[in-house]
Write an enzyme that holds these catalytic residues in place. Structure first.
Site, PDB file in Angstrom:
ATOM      1  N   HIS A 143      18.267  58.433  63.866  1.00 20.00           N
ATOM      2  CA  HIS A 143      19.233  57.898  64.820  1.00 20.00           C
ATOM      3  C   HIS A 143      20.493  58.751  64.832  1.00 20.00           C
ATOM      4  CE1 HIS A 143      22.364  54.754  66.061  1.00 20.00           C
ATOM      5  NE2 HIS A 143      21.716  55.124  67.142  1.00 20.00           N
ATOM      6  N   VAL A 154      23.465  61.110  60.989  1.00 25.95           N
ATOM      7  CA  VAL A 154      22.127  60.777  61.476  1.00 25.95           C
ATOM      8  C   VAL A 154      21.540  59.769  60.501  1.00 25.95           C
ATOM      9  CG1 VAL A 154      19.845  61.586  62.143  1.00 25.95           C
ATOM     10  CG2 VAL A 154      21.815  63.102  62.432  1.00 25.95           C
ATOM     11  N   GLU A 155      21.189  58.595  61.013  1.00 28.18           N
ATOM     12  CA  GLU A 155      20.548  57.582  60.171  1.00 28.18           C
ATOM     13  C   GLU A 155      19.046  57.823  60.164  1.00 28.18           C
ATOM     14  OE1 GLU A 155      22.911  53.510  60.520  1.00 28.18           O
ATOM     15  OE2 GLU A 155      22.612  54.405  62.483  1.00 28.18           O
ATOM     16  N   ILE A 156      18.478  57.960  58.976  1.00 29.10           N
ATOM     17  CA  ILE A 156      17.048  58.205  58.815  1.00 29.10           C
ATOM     18  C   ILE A 156      16.410  56.940  58.258  1.00 29.10           C
ATOM     19  CG2 ILE A 156      15.297  59.555  57.599  1.00 29.10           C
ATOM     20  CD1 ILE A 156      17.373  61.789  57.367  1.00 29.10           C
TER      21      ILE A 156
END
Length: 313
Positions: A143, A154-156
């Site tokens: 994300h 960035v959300e993983i």
């Protein structure tokens, strides 16, 4: 597993506000990118936006002007999803249409190599958009925050079936291109950032709808208090620094009075309905000075990027 340490090519499905920003980020990181969209005209507009963004970076000395053409040269365009077949990493960034996302991942699962990582930049869990994929161990949520070229996060988040190797690989790749990846341990709709953002937005909308304060006053409170502090200490760090015992006692007093409505306020939904397909605004300033506000925000985000760059050197 024959997955290279870094992708030789990234395919980005979608060329809207998120897609062209993601394409720019990877191209700046030295990686060849195929940006895939529906129409050639929209792809050309996306390339123009990337060019303008790179020029802004050059103006602020975040890259050398001579690099702009080289970076742009790493981005090719296509209107065919089949051109994602040779990418080591594919990132879906299409509008929030789950039927479309499911069909995209089903197709990618068929045409891409078995080692290719298939990712989505939406806020949906990987187990949802990857439901039709056969090789779900390589499906992951990545994300990117808007605008991707200006915000580092960035959300993983993987599904229970996503392999540890996939999570580690995408984390390494994102760090290589200068992002700040955060791995989320368990799937949850919206991930971390949007859940916190919408919790704050729900309360802000509620205060406005109840007539507690104007939109201008509410925004001014946030900008000039927690808005400044949260860029340095997150909410949990801030509470720790403020004194956890005090914060817990205040939460016990305050939390029962906070808005817990499952839907946005009626006044807000009626405003959106009455506008039809047009834009409606709660805050008059955001209607009158939209471009100016966007410029101010971009300048402030660039200032943060410069600070990040100086910390790394």
């Amino acid at each position: 597993m024959s997955r290279p340490d870094l992708p030789r090519r990234v395919a980005v499905i979608g060329n809207g506000i998120i897609g062209h920003g993601i394409s720019e980020v990877f191209a700046k990181g030295g990686i060849q990118v195929t940006m895939i969209g529906h129409r050639e005209e929209s792809l050309q507009r996306a390339l123009q936006k990337i060019s303008e963004s790179l020029s802004t970076f050059a103006e602020h000395e975040l890259l050398h002007r001579s690099e702009v053409a080289t970076i742009l040269g790493r981005v090719t365009t296509s209107t065919e999803i089949a051109d994602a077949a040779h990418a080591d990493l594919v990132i879906e960034a299409v509008p929030e249409d789950m039927a479309l996302k499911l069909s995209i991942f089903e197709k990618l699962d068929e045409i891409c190599s078995t080692d290719a990582v298939l990712a989505s930049s939406s806020g949906h869990p990987a187990s949802v958009f990857g439901a039709r994929a056969n090789r779900r161990e390589r499906v992951v949520a990545t994300h990117f925050w808007y605008p991707p070229q200006l915000l580092p996060l960035v959300e993983i988040c993987g599904s229970p079936e996503t392999s540890r190797e996939t999570l580690q690989w995408i984390t390494n790749v994102l760090r290589h291109i200068g992002k700040e990846p955060v791995v989320i341990d368990r799937e949850i709709p919206g991930f971390i950032g949007n859940r916190i953002q919408f919790a704050a937005l729900r309360e802000a909308w509620s205060l406005w709808a109840q007539g507690v304060a104007s939109a201008a006053a509410i925004d001014a409170v946030v900008r000039n208090s927690i808005g400044r502090r949260l860029g340095i200490t997150g909410p949990i760090e801030s509470a720790d620094l403020g004194g956890l015992a005090t914060m817990v006692r205040f939460a016990e007093f305050l939390q029962p009075t906070l808005d817990v409505a499952p839907l946005p306020p009626t006044a807000l939904r009626e405003m959106v309905t009455s506008a039809g397909n047009g834009n409606s605004r709660v805050h008059p300033r955001s209607e009158e000075n939209r471009e100016d506000l966007l410029r101010q925000r971009t300048q402030e985000l660039i200032r943060w990027l410069k600070a990040d760059s100086s910390h790394r050197t």
